[in-house]
Design an enzyme around this catalytic site. Structure first.
Site: not given
Length: 758
Positions: A157, A252, A282
């Site tokens: 991320s 995501d 995610h």
């Protein structure tokens, strides 16, 4: 594709628990909630060789770092890892499970960097911290057993964003040489208006509002988002960067920008691997404790690092480059069962269908071998010919086929020419030979009773043969169900080619086909142009009633291929099985032969022949009992009858029949097989691998979850018990432990339901 079932279960739990989105919380509350959620889903942290918490000099003061070292002798490659959390949440604790797993699986020193967080320290503070950490790692790696010449960066991320940015800066500023970059669902472009950003609006998962919340905390001025140090996708040049693995998730909002970055790298000539994991969200990379996809992605990441950081890159095969059957969940389930059995050797195991070892004596092998050699001498073979027969390859279809044919005539009333018997390396080879010969194209389908023996389903999958399950009834397969499945397949343009079943005391269900059903199935096979693969490993071991005739003994139209083995009636270690294939085959030249002769062509290209020594031992055993193996197995028949009776008795004591139902009942029931090794227990709680491990660890009893045997969604509240190699005392103790486990599981399930309802 729809949500992965494990993700769907996670979503349901979040909804039931009214979990609030992080972007609705204050910073401190969100940081605590984020850490708690990550630690809950990460699974048990793996032990590593050593962990050292220290500090490095950052641009504006000391920064915490955690260094993980694997077991063994270095120097090891080095991974500098940047945690995720939108530059706002997270710490070296949130990436602890990831770093431990990568340290072990990739065999590297992993350095987790505690960079400064926004909004207290906005862009580009985190970038400069992470660059300083890379330079520190390159200098200090030898102190921790690391090799700075093999250096990678990685992150998930926001951490993936930072890893991409640091790779660009290290290239442009002549920084430490980076050999690989691991980018897991990275942010790559501020204010991106992608399809995935618009599509992912679920408040229970990371969504576009989450993305905005993080960017708003990170950037002091939205205009900073155009800087490549915030948005690496906007860099002017993506050439000359280290090879990258980019992992994305279907559900995501960052999916499309991560994949756009992979495309940008590829266009610039940078080596890049892109893997999208369908059905997941995610954050799944950090959820290895609850998501199979997380474990798979972790393994892929580790493989990428091993390959890219190896001193001399060895061959490293990826799972997705191997045959699809190797990813079959049934194989994983069996491996897990073996692993649990190994880890808990003191547990009483109702899991494997092994023969009772009290019937085995080492001296028998020498006795049987001598019997066989004496028979060869009686048949006129001199010493040289005996030596050749025992030590050389020998006849492809076997040397003891005549003895097996006599045994079948004596014990099963199966009258077939000896030339129709193919002696195989266990019954598993017989299955493979039969399936390979019979199924010739993608439209050919194998019907199997469901629940099914995993050996036949595994063989079919290895050969890329489609399988169609036929659900069993209380007494096994029902002809009407077989006919219905066959008609459905033909309507779809496919050919139902063969039907596999175990008519006597089936594995795993223990069911036995009534005589009238056997006759109906043979008639149906003619009507539907089906061949039948009859497997009969347990037919001798009758608990009540008389043995029923095999399908093959009733077969007048050569519809049945008969699969046999001496694993249960002699001993498994011999690995001798056989296949009766007396079906006539019309050759292209008009000549006729036996299917057994065609199978020998396949066998010659696989195992070449079955061990002559093993055949000699089994042959001597058959000679010793005058090919009347049923009589010779009388002690074993009595033992297995008693074991099954004991198991049924102990189950009735532990779970009284009059208390099966009702609010105060135990909800446990089971079938009563007429013989064999197995029975199936229906229970009021879910039974899976996690439940099996709890049972082994806390109660010292093992079983087999029935879900592993089904080709459709069934068996979640069933388990299989085998009593074949246990003593009466072990069976009694084991059932008592099973009862305690089920009681605890029921209380655990009710407690969990109450917490969810609350």
């Amino acid at each position: 594709m729809p949500f992965d079932p494990q993700v769907q279960a996670m979503r349901a739990a979040k909804a039931a628990g009214a979990v609030r989105p992080l972007y609705t919380m204050g910073i401190d509350e969100a940081r605590a909630a984020d850490l708690a959620a990550i630690q809950a889903d990460a699974g048990r942290p793996e032990p590593v060789g050593a962990v050292t918490d220290t500090e490095l000099p950052g641009p504006d003061g000391a920064l915490p770092v955690r260094v993980y070292r694997p077991e063994g002798e270095g120097p090891f490659p080095v991974l500098v890892y940047y945690f995720g959390g939108g530059w706002t949440l997270g710490s070296i604790d949130t990436s602890d499970a990831i770093c431990r797993a990568l340290t072990n699986a990739a065999g590297c020193v992993t350095i987790a960097v505690g960079y400064r967080l926004a909004p207290e320290h906005r862009f580009p503070a985190a970038v400069f911290d992470c660059l300083a950490a890379l330079e520190w790692a390159a200098e200090q790696a030898p102190e921790y057993g690391g090799d700075p010449a093999r250096l990678a960066v990685g992150g998930d991320s926001a951490g993936g964003n930072l890893a991409a940015v640091i790779s660009l800066l290290a290239r442009d500023q002549d920084g430490p040489a980076i050999s690989a970059q691991l980018l897991v669902y990275p942010n790559t472009d501020h204010a991106s208006a992608t399809a995935s950003m618009a599509e992912n609006d679920d408040p229970l998962f990371f969504n576009h509002r989450s993305v905005d919340w993080y960017w708003n905390h990170y950037l002091a001025d939205p205009a900073d988002g155009a800087d490549f140090k915030a948005s690496p996708l906007r860099a002017a040049d993506h050439s000359g960067l280290p090879p990258a693995l980019v992992i994305t998730a279907e559900y995501d909002p960052l999916r499309d920008e991560g994949e756009a970055y992979a495309a940008k790298l590829a266009e610039a000539g940078t080596e890049v691997e892109l893997s999208r994991y369908d059905g997941v969200v995610h954050g799944f990379f950090a959820m290895s404790g609850v998501l199979d996809a997380g474990r798979k992605a972790m393994a892929q990441a580790a493989g990428f690092l091993r390959r890219r950081l190896a001193p001399q890159a060895p061959v490293l095969l990826r799972q997705d480059e191997l045959h699809g059957s190797l990813s079959d969940p049934v194989l994983d389930a069996m491996n897990f069962l073996n692993e649990v059995t190994y880890r808990f050797p003191e547990a009483i195991s109702f899991a494997p269908g092994r023969p009772y070892e009290g019937f085995f004596e080492v001296e028998q092998i020498d006795e049987y071998l001598r019997r066989y050699l004496d028979r060869l001498a009686e048949d006129g073979l001199d010493r040289d010919r005996v030596r050749t027969q025992l030590f050389q390859y020998g006849r492809t279809n076997g040397q003891i086929h005549q003895l097996i044919a006599r045994h079948l005539a004596n014990d099963e009333s199966i009258e077939v020419p000896a030339e129709s018997v193919v002696v195989t390396a266990g019954c598993q080879e017989a299955m493979l030979l039969a399936l390979r010969a019979l199924c010739t194209g993608p439209g050919d389908v194998l019907l199997v009773s469901s629940p099914a023996y995993v050996g036949i389903t595994g063989a079919a999958r290895v050969l890329d043969i489609e399988i169609a399950p036929v659900p069993e009834g209380p007494d096994g397969l029902e002809p009407a169900a077989v006919a219905a499945v066959a008609r459905e397949l033909r309507a779809a343009g496919k050919r139902p080619r063969a039907l596999y079943l175990v008519p006597d005391f089936a594995n795993p269900s223990g069911t036995t086909l009534p005589l009238e059903v056997r006759r109906e199935l043979l008639a149906l096979a003619g009507e539907q142009d089906l061949l039948i693969l009859e497997d009969n490993p347990y037919g001798f071991f009758v608990r009540e009633g008389s043995p029923l005739p095999t399908l093959k003994s009733l077969d007048t139209a050569h519809r049945v291929l008969y699969l046999g083995s001496f694993a249960k009636t002699a001993f498994p270690g011999a690995r001798v099985g056989y296949l009766v294939a007396d079906q006539p085959v019309l050759g292209a030249d008009g000549g006729r032969g036996l299917l057994a002769d065609q199978l020998s062509k396949i066998k010659s290209m696989t195992t070449v022949n079955t061990s002559a020594v093993s055949q000699a031992v089994i042959g001597g055993m058959l000679i010793a009992c005058d090919c009347k193996l049923r009589e010779a197995n009388a002690p074993a028949v009595a033992h297995y009858r008693n074991a099954l009776e004991t198991l049924l008795t102990e189950l009735a004591k532990a779970f009284p029949v009059d208390r099966q139902d009702g609010p105060d009942g135990h909800g446990v029931s089971w079938n009563r097989p007429r013989g064999g090794f197995f029975l199936v227990v229906d229970v009021p709680v879910p039974i899976d691998q996690a439940a099996l491990e709890r049972s082994a660890r806390e109660f010292g009893v093992l079983f087999t979850p029935m879900g592993d045997f089904y080709l459709h969604d069934a068996g979640s509240h069933q388990l299989r018990l085998s009593c074949s190699y246990l003593s009466d005392d072990q069976i009694a103790e084991g059932v008592g432990r099973l009862a305690a486990f089920l009681t605890a599981e029921r209380a655990r399930t009710v407690s969990g339901r109450n917490r969810t309802d609350g």
